[in-house]
Design an enzyme around this catalytic site. Structure first.
Site, short mmCIF file in Angstrom:
data_model
loop_
_atom_site.label_atom_id
_atom_site.label_comp_id
_atom_site.label_asym_id
_atom_site.label_seq_id
_atom_site.Cartn_x
_atom_site.Cartn_y
_atom_site.Cartn_z
N CYS A 260 -16.72 -9.18 5.14
CA CYS A 260 -15.98 -7.96 4.88
C CYS A 260 -14.72 -8.28 4.09
CB CYS A 260 -15.60 -7.28 6.19
SG CYS A 260 -17.01 -7.00 7.28
N ARG B 40 -18.37 -2.54 17.40
CA ARG B 40 -17.64 -3.79 17.17
C ARG B 40 -16.29 -3.80 17.86
NH1 ARG B 40 -17.21 -4.18 11.55
NH2 ARG B 40 -19.23 -5.23 11.57
N CYS C 67 -19.47 1.94 7.82
CA CYS C 67 -18.75 1.29 8.91
C CYS C 67 -17.50 2.13 9.16
CB CYS C 67 -18.38 -0.14 8.52
SG CYS C 67 -17.35 -1.00 9.73
N CYS D 2 0.42 4.76 6.89
CA CYS D 2 -0.22 4.63 8.20
C CYS D 2 0.75 3.97 9.19
CB CYS D 2 -1.49 3.81 8.10
SG CYS D 2 -2.63 4.38 6.81
N CYS E 44 0.26 0.19 10.34
CA CYS E 44 -0.10 -0.85 9.37
C CYS E 44 1.09 -1.62 8.80
CB CYS E 44 -0.91 -0.23 8.23
SG CYS E 44 -1.59 -1.45 7.09
N CYS F 70 -19.51 -6.26 2.82
CA CYS F 70 -18.80 -5.05 3.24
C CYS F 70 -17.46 -5.01 2.53
CB CYS F 70 -18.61 -5.05 4.76
SG CYS F 70 -17.65 -3.64 5.39
N CYS G 42 0.84 -1.21 0.00
CA CYS G 42 0.00 0.00 0.00
C CYS G 42 0.87 1.25 0.00
CB CYS G 42 -0.91 0.00 1.21
SG CYS G 42 -2.04 1.41 1.27
#
Length: 332
Positions: A111, A274, A202, A71, A74, A142, A67
């Site tokens: 998801c 969640r 979400c 972040c 991550c 999702c 990616c």
């Protein structure tokens, strides 16, 4: 002495819309004596949900690693030396096989996550096919694919997508300490496109990244004060991953985490709250307190994208001890 639950009328919709929260009002609830906070959160929870049912979701990484975002939490960022290798987008047939297993294990929502800044046009046909296949199995679908423009969101809606996950991660003040390749406003823009397209939202965040208490409260404040709060609010506890900038972050203490779950339930009474990443580091007792505080959704499976998650047998055993049952499979 027994007392009736103190359910503040400000928690209820007024004139068809939820009131806007102030930081001071949210902080005052967050800082209540712990027993009073849990009592209040449980009262709100019972007003909107079956207190002994938990919604089960399953998460699959359909495109892992590489990616371009940075972040700090991550392992999938190309900027970090986490040792994770990038993969291509998973084939639709394999996604269907995994989704079928999830349904058999009791998941009602499937998801799918891809490590992208945003999806490319060449991948959209496969994404649309995955959504259709999951829906054909009778499950809610999702996706989390990074940032979307309005046209992409509308295409996902036309394919039948129920939910789009796009976390804001933390407060606007602290956001730049965690991510530099996009802005907090970018996140809100995508949420607006998702909502305009008619897809359920979400959206939650991650705690234990070095943020202050005020940042955690402001994260929930942002979500509760959206024109329409998210239907699903994942609360993640940071999993420190070697090779990432936050690998040595000081963990949040359990009581502070439970307080945040309770505040989320009170501020967003109709949303699923969640318990997401970090459950492997939670004791059974901590999870039980989270459920009492209003959490009513978890991810099944021993992996969340690339991070560890409790084994299903362990979750089933905990549910049995607590008298909790999976939520029924109807779309909500």
């Amino acid at each position: 002495m027994n007392a009736e639950p103190d359910v503040n009328p400000a928690m209820e919709p007024i004139g068809g819309a939820l009131p806007r929260w102030s930081h001071n009002a949210a902080a005052a609830i967050h800082d209540m004596p712990f027993n009073d906070l849990l009592f209040r959160a449980q009262a709100v929870h019972r007003a909107y949900f079956d207190q002994n049912r938990v919604q089960l979701s399953r998460l699959l990484s359909i495109k892992t690693g590489g990616c371009p975002e940075d972040c700090g939490y991550c392992s999938q960022s190309a900027h970090h030396q986490s040792g994770l290798k990038a993969s291509k987008l998973m084939e639709v047939e394999r996604v269907v096989t995994e989704a079928r297993k999830a349904r058999e294990a009791g998941a009602t929502r499937y998801c799918m996550g891809a490590a992208w800044r945003s999806p490319k046009e060449r991948d959209m046909d496969a994404i649309v096919a995955m959504i259709g296949a999951v829906k054909a199995l009778g499950m809610e679908a999702c996706m989390t694919l990074g940032m979307l423009d309005l046209e992409q969101a509308q295409r996902l809606k036309a394919a039948g997508l129920d939910y789009y996950n796009h976390n804001i991660d933390t407060s606007e003040r602290y956001y730049g300490e965690v991510v530099s390749t996009r802005s907090f406003a970018d996140r809100l823009e995508t949420l607006g496109h998702v909502r305009e397209a008619g897809i359920k939202v979400c959206c939650g965040g991650i705690v234990g990244m070095g943020e202050e208490k005020a940042d955690r409260i402001d994260m929930l404040l942002t979500l509760a004060n959206l024109p329409e709060p998210p239907e699903s609010v994942p609360i993640n506890m940071l999993i420190p991953i070697p090779g990432t900038p936050l690998a040595k972050a000081e963990p949040i203490d359990p009581i502070s985490f439970v307080r945040l779950v309770a505040l989320a339930r009170i501020m967003m009474p109709k949303s699923d709250v969640r318990l997401s990443a970090g459950r492997t580091a939670m004791s059974d007792e901590m999870q039980a307190l989270c459920f009492f505080a209003g959490a009513n959704s978890i991810f099944l499976g021993d992996t969340l994208l690339t991070a560890e998650n409790p084994e299903e047998n362990k979750d089933r055993a905990l549910f049995s001890r607590l008298g909790i049952k999976p939520m029924e499979g109807e779309a909500r």
